[in-house]
Design a protein around this motif. Sequence first.
Motif, PDB file in Angstrom:
ATOM      1  N   VAL A  12       0.871  -1.328   0.043  1.00  0.00           N
ATOM      2  CA  VAL A  12       0.126  -0.093   0.100  1.00  0.00           C
ATOM      3  C   VAL A  12       0.726   1.121   0.167  1.00  0.00           C
ATOM      4  N   THR A  13       0.566   2.154  -0.934  1.00  0.00           N
ATOM      5  CA  THR A  13       1.256   3.371  -1.041  1.00  0.00           C
ATOM      6  C   THR A  13       0.659   4.245   0.102  1.00  0.00           C
ATOM      7  N   ARG A  14       1.204   4.376   1.301  1.00  0.00           N
ATOM      8  CA  ARG A  14       0.609   5.094   2.191  1.00  0.00           C
ATOM      9  C   ARG A  14       0.874   6.763   2.146  1.00  0.00           C
ATOM     10  N   ASP A  15       1.919   6.977   1.797  1.00  0.00           N
ATOM     11  CA  ASP A  15       2.434   8.426   1.708  1.00  0.00           C
ATOM     12  C   ASP A  15       3.463   8.404   0.366  1.00  0.00           C
ATOM     13  N   TRP A  16       3.831   9.332  -0.067  1.00  0.00           N
ATOM     14  CA  TRP A  16       4.827   9.535  -1.259  1.00  0.00           C
ATOM     15  C   TRP A  16       6.167   8.909  -0.877  1.00  0.00           C
ATOM     16  N   SER A  52       6.240   8.702  -6.196  1.00  0.00           N
ATOM     17  CA  SER A  52       6.910   9.810  -5.546  1.00  0.00           C
ATOM     18  C   SER A  52       6.104  11.058  -5.781  1.00  0.00           C
ATOM     19  N   GLY A  53       4.789  10.911  -6.066  1.00  0.00           N
ATOM     20  CA  GLY A  53       3.769  12.009  -6.157  1.00  0.00           C
ATOM     21  C   GLY A  53       3.687  12.993  -7.245  1.00  0.00           C
ATOM     22  N   VAL A  54       4.393  12.594  -8.387  1.00  0.00           N
ATOM     23  CA  VAL A  54       4.669  13.338  -9.581  1.00  0.00           C
ATOM     24  C   VAL A  54       3.272  13.689 -10.067  1.00  0.00           C
ATOM     25  N   TYR A  55       2.235  12.987  -9.897  1.00  0.00           N
ATOM     26  CA  TYR A  55       0.982  12.929 -10.669  1.00  0.00           C
ATOM     27  C   TYR A  55      -0.073  12.944  -9.592  1.00  0.00           C
TER      28      TYR A  55
END
Length: 355
Positions: A12-16, A52-55
């Motif tokens: 699970v991606t919890r945060d970036w 990494s939150g790019v989108y």
Amino acid sequence: MTDIPKTMRAAVTRDWNDIRIEEAPVPELEAGEVLVRVGACGICGTDLKIVSGVYKGTWPPALPFIQGHEWGGTVAALGAGVAGLQVGDRVAAENHKGCGACAMCRKGRYNLCEVARTKGKAYKLYGHSAQGAFADYAARPAGLLHKIPDTVSFEESVIVNQGALGLHAIRRCRIEPGDTVAVIGPGLVGLITLQLAKAVGAIRVIVVGRGARLDLARELGADEVVDYSVTDPVEAIRALTGGRGVDCAFECGGTPAAMSAAVNCVRRGGRVSLVGLTGNKPVELNMDRLVLDEIDVFGVRSSPNAYPELIALIAAGKVNVRRLVSRVYPLQRINEAFEAFRKREGGAIRMVIRV
Ligand SMILES: [Zn+2]
Ligand SMILES: [Zn+2]
């Protein structure tokens, strides 16, 4: 029917840049959906950007989120109204679910679904805007699942996703028997496009790249390779083709230089498929040449209607995808796999998570 547990392991991606292995609910099936026990799921360059939150806000729309969009597995349960698949079938999964109703979907071009950017509409891009497959199970509409024969492993099924993009690129620029072809950028898509070009009748494929990737390109059938760090690729391709240029060029590198090289290395009346993205960087192109030499340039997005044919080509041994799986990691070590892929350890082409 197999016993389906209520919960499963998921990355699970919890945060970036923060992926954790957690217990998550097994997805509930809606009508027309199929539950698949994930066999293997690849890590793609887009995954590195998503994590990494790019989108952020789009891919994914919100956190927490389960990524993973290049995968295959075994059918575990069927939702209401599913025909054509059985529990136990081995399948490769497609990502794009078009709305089915817009003009582009009706033409079979669901990769260009016209409501793709409208929130809350029926369009889904699994692993990007809808839950992905770095987990024990994933649910998908039956139409996105394509049977794979026992001779194709789950690791190989991972490569079908990007391979189908190469097939779509080839269809867009219509390679003809006897054509000479240039492939610029020997990454995963480039190395598959090279093999597909041969499979559909190109007699000569020139691959432009650098370093060890060019050795791999030769191993996979490239007739000539051009190292762009040593020679100007357009001049080299012209020299190799008696000044004429190639019939078709594929841009799989995603840099402005590769884009202009692809357009400039084709003959008069040549065709170009653009697969890479420059991230909106401007590209210098001589538009007069496009006009006066009638160059056809095609944008290539995703892989509509290409999975079954690509799976057949892999099963028939026409495309070697095994060589493109760099390393396999268990789900628990997904962070290590992401890190190794980020660094392209050992010239990594594809890191695969075995679930
Ligand atoms: Zn991908
Ligand atoms: Zn649509």
